[in-house]
Write an enzyme that holds these catalytic residues in place. Structure first.
Site, PDB file in Angstrom:
ATOM      1  N   THR A   1       0.846  -1.204   0.000  1.00  0.00           N
ATOM      2  CA  THR A   1       0.000   0.000   0.000  1.00  0.00           C
ATOM      3  C   THR A   1       0.883   1.256   0.000  1.00  0.00           C
ATOM      4  O   THR A   1       1.750   1.397   0.858  1.00  0.00           O
ATOM      5  CB  THR A   1      -0.927  -0.019   1.227  1.00  0.00           C
TER       6      THR A   1
ATOM      7  N   ALA B   1     -20.024  -3.621  16.527  1.00  0.00           N
ATOM      8  CA  ALA B   1     -19.469  -2.684  17.503  1.00  0.00           C
ATOM      9  C   ALA B   1     -18.620  -3.450  18.505  1.00  0.00           C
ATOM     10  O   ALA B   1     -18.812  -4.639  18.712  1.00  0.00           O
ATOM     11  CB  ALA B   1     -20.612  -1.974  18.216  1.00  0.00           C
TER      12      ALA B   1
ATOM     13  N   CYS C   1      -3.395  -2.978   8.933  1.00  0.00           N
ATOM     14  CA  CYS C   1      -3.793  -2.141   7.790  1.00  0.00           C
ATOM     15  C   CYS C   1      -4.656  -0.941   8.164  1.00  0.00           C
ATOM     16  O   CYS C   1      -4.286   0.196   7.912  1.00  0.00           O
ATOM     17  CB  CYS C   1      -4.534  -2.988   6.775  1.00  0.00           C
TER      18      CYS C   1
HETATM   19  C1  UDX Z   1      -8.364  -5.152   6.364  1.00  0.00           C
HETATM   20  C2  UDX Z   1      -9.307  -5.083   5.170  1.00  0.00           C
HETATM   21  O1  UDX Z   1     -10.544  -5.723   5.512  1.00  0.00           O
HETATM   22  C3  UDX Z   1      -8.679  -5.752   3.948  1.00  0.00           C
HETATM   23  O2  UDX Z   1      -9.517  -5.606   2.824  1.00  0.00           O
HETATM   24  C4  UDX Z   1      -7.341  -5.071   3.686  1.00  0.00           C
HETATM   25  O3  UDX Z   1      -6.676  -5.663   2.589  1.00  0.00           O
HETATM   26  C5  UDX Z   1      -6.456  -5.152   4.899  1.00  0.00           C
HETATM   27  O4  UDX Z   1      -7.131  -4.566   6.019  1.00  0.00           O
HETATM   28  P1  UDX Z   1      -7.658  -7.007   8.123  1.00  0.00           P
HETATM   29  O5  UDX Z   1      -6.658  -6.030   8.639  1.00  0.00           O
HETATM   30  O6  UDX Z   1      -7.232  -8.415   7.925  1.00  0.00           O
HETATM   31  O7  UDX Z   1      -8.223  -6.520   6.715  1.00  0.00           O
HETATM   32  O8  UDX Z   1      -8.862  -7.024   9.149  1.00  0.00           O
HETATM   33  P2  UDX Z   1     -10.428  -6.736   9.132  1.00  0.00           P
HETATM   34  O9  UDX Z   1     -11.159  -8.000   9.065  1.00  0.00           O
HETATM   35  O10 UDX Z   1     -10.760  -5.697   8.128  1.00  0.00           O
HETATM   36  O11 UDX Z   1     -10.606  -6.119  10.604  1.00  0.00           O
HETATM   37  C6  UDX Z   1      -9.897  -4.951  10.992  1.00  0.00           C
HETATM   38  C7  UDX Z   1     -10.232  -4.566  12.413  1.00  0.00           C
HETATM   39  O12 UDX Z   1     -11.566  -4.108  12.514  1.00  0.00           O
HETATM   40  C8  UDX Z   1     -10.103  -5.717  13.427  1.00  0.00           C
HETATM   41  O13 UDX Z   1      -9.525  -5.215  14.601  1.00  0.00           O
HETATM   42  C9  UDX Z   1     -11.536  -6.150  13.674  1.00  0.00           C
HETATM   43  O14 UDX Z   1     -11.720  -6.705  14.945  1.00  0.00           O
HETATM   44  C10 UDX Z   1     -12.258  -4.817  13.554  1.00  0.00           C
HETATM   45  N1  UDX Z   1     -13.673  -4.943  13.143  1.00  0.00           N
HETATM   46  C11 UDX Z   1     -13.994  -5.467  11.915  1.00  0.00           C
HETATM   47  C12 UDX Z   1     -14.677  -4.482  13.992  1.00  0.00           C
HETATM   48  O15 UDX Z   1     -14.415  -3.988  15.094  1.00  0.00           O
HETATM   49  N2  UDX Z   1     -15.975  -4.573  13.578  1.00  0.00           N
HETATM   50  C13 UDX Z   1     -16.324  -5.083  12.363  1.00  0.00           C
HETATM   51  O16 UDX Z   1     -17.530  -5.113  12.072  1.00  0.00           O
HETATM   52  C14 UDX Z   1     -15.312  -5.555  11.511  1.00  0.00           C
END
Ligand code: UDX
Length: 469
Positions: A126, A264, A272
């Site tokens: 990125t 939530a 990321c």
């Molecule tokens: C993210 C993006 O989803 C992905 O497309 C990108 O390429 C990289 O970043 P990732 O970091 O693997 O992926 O995690 P993700 O599943 O997106 O969750 C990120 C954070 O948000 C986590 O801490 C998760 O617990 C939190 N989260 C996610 C929430 O608190 N609520 C949600 O509804 C979804």
């Protein structure tokens, strides 16, 4: 048609990609400069935990379709397209540190100077909007002495979720290609046609700047969705019988909004979202624009940690002298990654009080140890983690924690109390102990109910504490 691929940077993005290409009849050479990692990989050991990766790595090494190296020249000679997946970490001010990517592009380009073939560079890391055309292209041309047409260049963002990286590589929602010229875009598209067969997943071919913006806008939007629902949850926590889960479900039924990323809890962490949100804010600043919405979502994310500490204090009547068990350290289930994990942030906050903390995680203990050191005690089982404790805080919603019963807490803890930071548990099943859940309003009315009649609803366990009709 290109069938020899190289991948630079064998981390959470590069290693699954290299294994996937090797699995789908490409000849792949993977490069990393971390010699310890190279040694492990050559022995068939995946240095990270990612669903299915260990098995796939073994398979492609045995098949001979994946070769591991730390030699750039060998890599450039033995491939015709290179996917660059090196880390682009954050500087202290939130901007992106391009050191690794610049270094690897320089070395690849120097190797290219001595070779007479068309070579496609594909940037997966990125990078801030403008980097492909304004920085990377210049380095390639200066160091290789080649002009566009003799080499190709694309920015091709990844949208992999950690823990589901292989699944997402084999089943992507879309492929975004930011190509510096037509030939580059077509060459990369042909690689994907060979990988996926036809029809390919939906493809958008555009300029590098649009592709770079798409990557940031995508992650910032996901973070915005989570912060939005966390803002609503702050309201719910103040309203008797309000439940943000039901609110999320209701607004998620509107197809224009959708239910995903409306869970939530403690907020967004990981390698990321936090990095990209801050980098985007910085990028806006450099463009002379204050991105107030982005500022707000960061603020809301921080509030969720304060909120959890406050709930913990209220639940056990002050934290002074308390023994706390933390369940879950990974930034989300399915990974051993603890980068920007909300668990680590919460622990850092709790450690400001006079508390003793024991931690458990099915996969992330080793990685967490590197950050938390001897400030907490590490437990191999969650029973050990609960023993003699005054407060259990569920932070990462690993499926095995879902099985936790009130009886187990009563059996092992000194004074059983549970704070659920991910809304994993049904409060009805923890009636005999102190229980609080982040983002849930105080339960007062005995006769409140939630009624559902649509067929796609599967899991209603979390509302069983409310009377249903
Ligand atoms: C993210 C993006 O989803 C992905 O497309 C990108 O390429 C990289 O970043 P990732 O970091 O693997 O992926 O995690 P993700 O599943 O997106 O969750 C990120 C954070 O948000 C986590 O801490 C998760 O617990 C939190 N989260 C996610 C929430 O608190 N609520 C949600 O509804 C979804």
């Amino acid at each position: 048609m290109i069938s020899r691929i190289s991948v630079v940077g064998l981390g959470y993005v590069g290693l699954p990609l290299a294994c996937a290409f090797a699995f789908r009849s490409f000849k792949v050479i993977g490069l990393d400069m971390d010699l310890e990692k190279i040694k492990l990989l050559k022995e068939g050991e995946a240095p990270i935990y990612e669903e299915g990766l260990q098995e796939l790595l073994k398979k492609v090494l045995e098949k001979g379709s994946l070769k591991i190296t730390s030699n750039y020249r060998e890599m450039v000679e033995e491939s015709d397209a290179c996917f660059v997946c090196v880390g682009t970490p954050a500087n202290l001010d939130g901007s992106v540190d391009l050191k690794h990517i610049k270094e690897s592009i320089e070395i690849i380009s120097e190797c290219l100077r001595r070779i007479d073939k068309y070579f496609l560079l594909v940037i997966r890391s990125t990078i801030p909007p403008g980097t492909t055309s304004n920085i990377i292209k210049k380095i390639v041309e200066e160091k290789s002495g080649k002009k566009l047409g003799q080499y190709g260049l694309c920015f091709n963002p990844e949208f992999l979720r950690e823990g589901k990286a292989l699944h997402d590589i084999f089943n992507p929602g879309r492929i975004i290609i930011g190509a510096v010229d037509k030939k580059s875009g077509k060459t990369l598209l042909d690689i994907y046609k060979k990988f996926y067969g036809e029809p390919t997943p939906p493809v958008l071919i555009t300029s590098p700047i649009n592709a770079e913006l798409i990557k940031y806008a995508n992650n910032v939007f996901l973070a915005t969705k989570i912060s939005f629902i966390n803002m609503i949850s702050q309201l719910c926590q103040r309203l008797p019988n309000a439940d943000v889960k039901v609110v999320a479900e209701g607004i998620g039924m509107d197809k224009r909004i959708g239910r995903e990323f409306l869970n939530a809890g403690l907020g967004w962490g990981g390698s990321c979202l936090p990095k990209d949100v801050k980098a985007f804010l910085k990028f806006g600043e450099e463009m002379g624009l204050r991105l107030k919405l982005v500022e707000s979502i960061i603020e809301i994310n921080e509030l969720q940690i304060e909120n959890a500490v406050k709930l913990a204090e209220d639940l056990v009547g002050g934290l002074n002298g308390k023994r706390i068990s933390i369940l879950g350290l990974a930034f989300k289930p399915g990974t051993d990654d603890v980068r920007e994990s909300r668990a680590i942030r919460l622990i850092e906050e709790l450690l400001k009080y006079n508390v003793r903390i024991k931690v458990h995680d099915p996969k992330a203990l080793q990685k967490a140890k590197k950050i938390l050191g001897d400030r907490v005690s590490y437990c191999k089982t969650f029973e050990e983690c609960l023993t003699d404790s005054d407060l259990c805080i569920l932070v990462t919603e690993w499926p095995e924690y879902k099985k936790l019963k009130q009886e187990t807490l009563k059996k092992y803890m000194r004074k059983p109390a549970l704070l659920d930071c991910r809304r994993l548990y049904n409060p009805e099943e923890f009636k005999e102990i102190k229980f609080a859940a982040i983002v849930l309003g105080p339960i007062e009315m005995k006769n409140s109910f939630t009624y559902r009649s649509y067929s796609s609803f599967h899991n209603d366990s979390y509302i069983t504490f409310q009377e249903k009709i």
